[in-house]
Design an enzyme around this catalytic site. Structure first.
Site, short mmCIF file in Angstrom:
data_model
loop_
_atom_site.label_atom_id
_atom_site.label_comp_id
_atom_site.label_asym_id
_atom_site.label_seq_id
_atom_site.Cartn_x
_atom_site.Cartn_y
_atom_site.Cartn_z
N TYR A 204 -1.84 -0.18 11.26
CA TYR A 204 -1.98 -0.89 9.86
C TYR A 204 -0.87 -0.77 8.98
CZ TYR A 204 -3.47 -1.30 5.02
OH TYR A 204 -3.56 -1.56 3.67
N HIS B 243 -3.86 10.50 11.90
CA HIS B 243 -4.45 10.63 10.70
C HIS B 243 -3.46 11.34 9.61
CE1 HIS B 243 -8.29 11.70 8.09
NE2 HIS B 243 -7.58 10.79 7.60
N THR C 47 0.71 -1.28 0.07
CA THR C 47 0.05 -0.04 0.06
C THR C 47 0.81 1.22 -0.08
OG1 THR C 47 -1.42 1.27 1.27
CG2 THR C 47 -0.28 -0.44 2.63
N ASP C 48 0.31 2.27 -0.38
CA ASP C 48 1.15 3.59 -0.45
C ASP C 48 1.12 4.10 0.94
OD1 ASP C 48 -1.49 4.58 -0.04
OD2 ASP C 48 -1.67 6.04 -1.62
N GLU C 49 0.49 3.66 1.76
CA GLU C 49 0.46 4.01 3.29
C GLU C 49 1.85 3.70 3.84
OE1 GLU C 49 -2.83 3.65 5.84
OE2 GLU C 49 -4.15 3.94 4.21
N LYS D 120 1.90 -3.16 7.58
CA LYS D 120 2.08 -3.68 5.80
C LYS D 120 3.47 -3.06 5.36
CE LYS D 120 -0.42 -4.54 3.09
NZ LYS D 120 -1.01 -5.62 2.53
N ASN E 188 -10.78 15.00 1.17
CA ASN E 188 -12.12 14.31 1.51
C ASN E 188 -13.25 15.36 1.56
OD1 ASN E 188 -10.67 12.02 2.35
ND2 ASN E 188 -10.40 12.61 4.43
P1 NAD Z 1 -10.27 -6.62 2.84
O1 NAD Z 1 -10.26 -6.42 4.17
O2 NAD Z 1 -11.54 -6.15 2.11
O3 NAD Z 1 -10.21 -8.16 2.42
C1 NAD Z 1 -9.16 -8.91 3.05
C2 NAD Z 1 -9.46 -10.51 2.81
O4 NAD Z 1 -8.34 -11.09 3.44
C3 NAD Z 1 -10.75 -10.98 3.36
O5 NAD Z 1 -11.33 -11.82 2.66
C4 NAD Z 1 -10.31 -11.82 4.61
O6 NAD Z 1 -11.19 -12.95 5.10
C5 NAD Z 1 -8.93 -12.06 4.18
N1 NAD Z 1 -8.01 -12.42 5.30
C6 NAD Z 1 -7.90 -11.58 6.59
N2 NAD Z 1 -7.02 -12.16 7.37
C7 NAD Z 1 -6.60 -13.49 6.67
C8 NAD Z 1 -5.85 -14.64 7.24
N3 NAD Z 1 -5.22 -14.56 8.30
N4 NAD Z 1 -5.69 -15.75 6.37
C9 NAD Z 1 -6.52 -15.55 5.26
N5 NAD Z 1 -7.32 -14.82 4.93
C10 NAD Z 1 -7.15 -13.75 5.40
O7 NAD Z 1 -9.11 -6.08 2.10
P2 NAD Z 1 -8.90 -5.11 0.79
O8 NAD Z 1 -9.27 -3.75 0.77
O9 NAD Z 1 -9.56 -5.96 -0.31
O10 NAD Z 1 -7.38 -5.50 0.55
C11 NAD Z 1 -6.71 -6.49 -0.12
C12 NAD Z 1 -4.93 -6.00 -0.12
O11 NAD Z 1 -4.87 -5.06 -0.52
C13 NAD Z 1 -4.63 -5.90 1.32
O12 NAD Z 1 -3.48 -6.50 1.72
C14 NAD Z 1 -4.39 -4.39 1.56
O13 NAD Z 1 -3.47 -4.08 2.50
C15 NAD Z 1 -4.15 -3.89 0.18
N6 NAD Z 1 -4.48 -2.56 -0.45
C16 NAD Z 1 -5.88 -2.11 -0.19
C17 NAD Z 1 -6.15 -1.00 -0.53
C18 NAD Z 1 -7.46 -0.47 -0.36
O14 NAD Z 1 -7.83 0.48 -0.85
N7 NAD Z 1 -8.50 -1.35 0.01
C19 NAD Z 1 -5.28 -0.10 -1.17
C20 NAD Z 1 -3.94 -0.60 -1.50
C21 NAD Z 1 -3.55 -1.92 -1.00
O1 DAU Z 2 -3.90 4.40 0.53
C1 DAU Z 2 -4.33 3.06 0.59
C2 DAU Z 2 -5.31 2.36 1.82
O2 DAU Z 2 -6.36 3.27 1.44
C3 DAU Z 2 -5.17 0.83 2.06
O3 DAU Z 2 -3.77 0.51 2.20
C4 DAU Z 2 -6.13 0.66 3.22
O4 DAU Z 2 -6.43 -0.81 3.13
C5 DAU Z 2 -7.43 1.31 2.98
O5 DAU Z 2 -8.33 1.16 3.96
C6 DAU Z 2 -7.35 2.85 2.60
O6 DAU Z 2 -6.87 3.57 4.05
P1 DAU Z 2 -7.43 4.94 4.14
O7 DAU Z 2 -7.45 5.15 5.73
O8 DAU Z 2 -7.07 5.84 3.40
O9 DAU Z 2 -9.12 4.64 3.90
P2 DAU Z 2 -10.63 5.03 4.47
O10 DAU Z 2 -11.57 4.69 3.47
O11 DAU Z 2 -10.73 4.27 5.84
O12 DAU Z 2 -10.55 6.74 4.63
C7 DAU Z 2 -10.51 7.57 3.55
C8 DAU Z 2 -10.26 8.72 4.10
O13 DAU Z 2 -11.49 9.24 4.65
C9 DAU Z 2 -9.25 8.94 5.21
O14 DAU Z 2 -8.66 10.42 5.04
C10 DAU Z 2 -10.00 9.03 6.56
C11 DAU Z 2 -11.57 9.42 6.06
N1 DAU Z 2 -12.60 8.93 6.56
C12 DAU Z 2 -12.74 7.63 6.75
C13 DAU Z 2 -13.94 7.00 7.31
C14 DAU Z 2 -14.04 5.65 7.32
C15 DAU Z 2 -13.50 9.76 7.23
O15 DAU Z 2 -13.47 10.97 7.32
N2 DAU Z 2 -14.57 9.32 7.95
C16 DAU Z 2 -15.05 7.79 7.98
O16 DAU Z 2 -15.84 7.54 8.57
#
Ligand code: NAD
Ligand code: DAU
Length: 336
Positions: free
Chosen positions: A147, A273, A123-125, A151, A246
């Site tokens: 988190y 944050h 992730t970019d985080e 990562k 946001n």
């Molecule tokens: P998500 O939370 O929707 O899904 C995670 C999945 O992993 C679920 O199906 C869960 O059951 C499974 N899981 C969790 N723990 C496990 C374990 N111990 N063994 C087997 N399975 C397990 O997550 P997402 O948003 O789809 O993210 C997927 C990946 O992409 C993550 O690695 C996350 O860090 C990365 N990522 C997410 C974003 C985003 O914006 N959502 C951005 C960049 C990178």
């Molecule tokens: O940047 C990549 C990441 O993006 C991934 O690695 C993470 O898995 C994914 O969850 C996401 O992280 P963020 O924390 O950026 O996403 P989130 O959707 O939780 O929040 C997006 C922005 O909105 C963030 O600045 C926090 C704000 N927010 C979030 C929630 C849930 C609010 O203002 N209110 C809210 O209720």
């Protein structure tokens, strides 16, 4: 080709499984997913090529199961993770177990089985907050949330297995995804589903935090490209096409949905944050990547998807575990 996908019942993993099975007739997928609150078999319902997919319920930190599913696999795409920043603030334990130990168990098994490619989805985080400019792949990692720290640890472990053991690992670092099947804890699905029900969206802090939004299918296409053409040992940033505060994101969705400003509640800020993320994607573009979707179209289609798929998200929001999480997360934040 036989792929091991981890976390294929989650948001991005399930979109990736759907995309691969629909587009690549020669691909078979073993999907290792323990089905946490975020894993949902409904995400794969009715998909094309389902006969070429097998879900194995199991934990990526369980070396026995991992070794079993690794057998005969050509490549691994590793999504499984605890993925929500807010949850990591309440309780970081599961993040370390899955994201760090789980990744190391997978890497070890992939090494033993001589796997041809291992894409680690990061992730970019991991770069932390960037005040100006864009993060490049060789920048220092300065993760701020539990988190992001977990990562970063797994991202570096993946790199270490390449350097130490010559495991052909490729790391991707993507920005904020949105689209169908995103669990209603992340900002966009909370916003859209709350507003369908006339409930306010809690906007953290001053709303000026900046995220770079990418449609989930563009992220999945980038992973598919990196799997085919990426160079082992390399890292590829994957960014979106909309760098937005946001506040601006909320305004965009508000206009599409036609809801009143009173349905935005400014609340206290998320702890730690990060202010802004931005990634430089030149390396990915040099591999030939182009975004297939524009942000405005993708946002409108995402809102439409949640409107048309209440049967998918209502059961998730009505579970007692979700209600408990929601109360705990937002309780006491109060109005700003
Ligand atoms: P998500 O939370 O929707 O899904 C995670 C999945 O992993 C679920 O199906 C869960 O059951 C499974 N899981 C969790 N723990 C496990 C374990 N111990 N063994 C087997 N399975 C397990 O997550 P997402 O948003 O789809 O993210 C997927 C990946 O992409 C993550 O690695 C996350 O860090 C990365 N990522 C997410 C974003 C985003 O914006 N959502 C951005 C960049 C990178
Ligand atoms: O940047 C990549 C990441 O993006 C991934 O690695 C993470 O898995 C994914 O969850 C996401 O992280 P963020 O924390 O950026 O996403 P989130 O959707 O939780 O929040 C997006 C922005 O909105 C963030 O600045 C926090 C704000 N927010 C979030 C929630 C849930 C609010 O203002 N209110 C809210 O209720």
């Amino acid at each position: 080709m036989k792929l091991l996908v981890t976390g294929g019942l989650g948001f991005i993993g399930s979109n990736f499984v759907r995309l691969m099975l629909a587009k690549k007739r020669n691909v078979r997928i073993v999907n290792l997913d323990v089905k946490t609150y975020a894993g949902n078999p409904e995400n794969l319902k009715g998909m094309a090529g389902a006969a070429r997919h097998r879900w194995v319920k199991g934990d990526i930190a369980d070396a026995k199961i991992v070794d079993r599913v690794m057998t005969g696999v050509d490549a691994v795409v590793h999504f499984a993770a605890e993925s929500h920043v807010d949850r990591s603030i309440h309780d970081a334990g599961a993040f370390l177990k899955t994201n760090v130990i789980g990744t190391q168990v997978l890497l070890d098994s992939a090494k033993r089985h001589g796997i041809g490619r291992f894409v680690h989805v990061s992730t970019d985080e991991v770069y932390g907050s960037v005040a100006k400019g864009q993060s490049k792949e060789d920048d220092a990692l300065l993760p701020n949330s539990p988190y992001a720290a977990s990562k970063a640890a797994s991202d570096l472990m993946a790199r270490a297995y390449h350097v130490t053991h010559k495991l052909p690992v490729i790391v991707t670092r993507c920005s904020n995804n949105f689209g169908p099947y995103q669990f209603p804890e992340k900002a966009l699905p909370v916003m859209i589903t709350n507003w369908i029900d006339g409930i306010p969206f809690p906007l953290y802090g001053d709303g000026k935090n900046i995220r770079d939004w990418i449609h989930v299918l563009d992220h999945c296409r980038a992973i598919e490209l990196v799997l085919r053409k990426g160079v082992p040992g390399e890292i590829y940033n994957v960014g979106g096409t909309a760098s937005l505060s946001n506040k601006r994101l909320v305004e965009g969705v508000r206009k599409i949905m036609g809801v009143d400003r009173s349905l935005i509640t400014p609340v206290a800020d998320r702890l730690g944050h990060d202010r802004r993320y931005a990634v430089n994607c030149s390396k990915l573009y040099r591999l030939g990547f182009k975004h297939a979707t524009t942000f405005d179209k993708a946002l409108a289609s995402t809102v439409a998807w949640y409107r048309e798929n209440e049967a998918w998200w209502r059961p998730l929001k009505s579970k007692s575990g979700y209600k408990r999480y929601y109360k705990r997360n937002y309780k006491g934040l109060g109005k700003r």
